[in-house]
Design a protein around this motif. Structure first.
Motif, PDB file in Angstrom:
ATOM      1  N   HIS A  84      49.627  27.996  38.609  1.00 42.20           N
ATOM      2  CA  HIS A  84      50.931  27.580  38.089  1.00 42.20           C
ATOM      3  C   HIS A  84      51.200  26.091  38.307  1.00 42.20           C
ATOM      4  O   HIS A  84      52.081  25.515  37.668  1.00 42.20           O
ATOM      5  N   ASP A 130      46.927  33.935  40.520  1.00 42.82           N
ATOM      6  CA  ASP A 130      47.401  32.549  40.497  1.00 42.82           C
ATOM      7  C   ASP A 130      46.415  31.600  41.166  1.00 42.82           C
ATOM      8  O   ASP A 130      46.703  30.973  42.185  1.00 42.82           O
ATOM      9  N   ALA A 204      54.137  32.439  37.473  1.00 38.31           N
ATOM     10  CA  ALA A 204      52.812  33.064  37.556  1.00 38.31           C
ATOM     11  C   ALA A 204      52.869  34.577  37.404  1.00 38.31           C
ATOM     12  O   ALA A 204      51.821  35.210  37.269  1.00 38.31           O
TER      13      ALA A 204
END
Length: 289
Positions: A84, A130, A204
């Protein structure tokens, strides 16, 4: 799923530009307090962007070294961060991202452009995890990648440490007014929730996260490597998730989420396998200097 595709040129550059790197393991002293060897402080780098003439902290990244099977004694080096960090508030790729590093000759801080998000590799098994990685070995930069053997995997006996185990995470900072200097900052805490649980991460989505206390982390800490005490050493437990939407229950107040290191290990190991196959199928020299 985004495929792990790496060119022959990238594979050769990543391998030829780095010697075998095996930094001293992170250990605890006789009282069980964590120590951070100077060399290992150089596995982190900052991610920044410029706005209004100022440098704005976006997140943290770190380097991991994966041994080459095709060329024993050599390693591939990858830059890893939270996925992210590469995206804006609308989930679109950020442009203008820069990596802050320490120059090995001058000791001053320098910035290098980062590739766009579509050049990065995601977890081969859980694309929504993520984590994102890319082959990167900055020339003339003072870095000390984390050895693959120091990442906790799903088959590691310490992959799920005990509640209360000591942890620390590293972030990158730029200090100084007239002459900027790179500094790696260590912040300490303890394992609070060792078993991963579903957590919604802003930008995310749903992630499997563990938690640490003492992690009242500012936004720029997102993507920082988190180390946990594992016997007489410290090993990479995971990636700090600064942007977590935690349970409203006050018992979770002050905790920070950690994406388990197995996602990092899966990603960089697959990249290493692909680069090894690429090199074996090329006319790369048997010995690279």
């Amino acid at each position: 799923m985004r495929k792990v595709t790496l060119s022959i040129a990238a594979a050769v550059v990543a391998l030829a530009s780095i010697l075998a790197i095996a930094p001293n393991p992170l250990r605890a002293d006789e009282n069980g307090n964590g120590t951070v060897p100077t060399g290992t402080l150089r596995n982190v780098a900052g991610i920044v962007t410029h706005s209004g003439g100022r440098s704005v902290q976006v997140g943290t990244a770190f380097f991991v070294a994966v041994p080459s099977l095709a060329f024993p004694g050599r390693s591939f080096v990858y830059l890893v961060t939270a996925h992210h960090n590469l995206l804006d508030g609308y989930g679109k790729p950020r442009d203008g991202l820069l990596l802050t590093l320490e120059d090995s000759k001058t000791g001053t801080m320098r910035e290098e452009p980062l590739p766009l998000e579509n050049r990065w590799v995601l977890d081969p098994n859980e694309e929504k995890a993520d984590v994102a990685a890319i082959p990167l070995t900055p020339q003339g930069a003072s870095i000390a990648p984390i050895a693959l053997a120091s990442l906790l995997g799903s088959d590691d006996p310490f992959a799920r440490p005990e509640t209360g185990a000591q942890v620390y995470y590293l972030t990158a900072a730029t200090v100084g007014v007239n002459q900027h200097r790179f500094e790696a900052l260590a912040r300490f805490g303890h394992v609070s929730v060792p078993a991963p649980a579903d957590t919604e991460v802003i930008g995310a989505g749903l992630q499997q996260l563990s938690y640490l206390d003492g992690g009242g982390a500012p936004g720029f800490s997102s993507g920082a490597p988190v180390f946990v005490s594992a016997g007489l050493r410290f090993a990479l437990w995971g990636i700090l998730e600064a942007n977590t939407s935690l349970n409203t229950d006050p018992v979770f107040s002050g905790l920070a989420g950690v994406l388990p290191a197995k996602y990092v290990a899966e990603t960089v190991k697959k990249m290493g396998e692909v680069q090894d196959k690429t090199l074996q199928g090329s006319k790369a020299p048997a010995k690279l200097e």
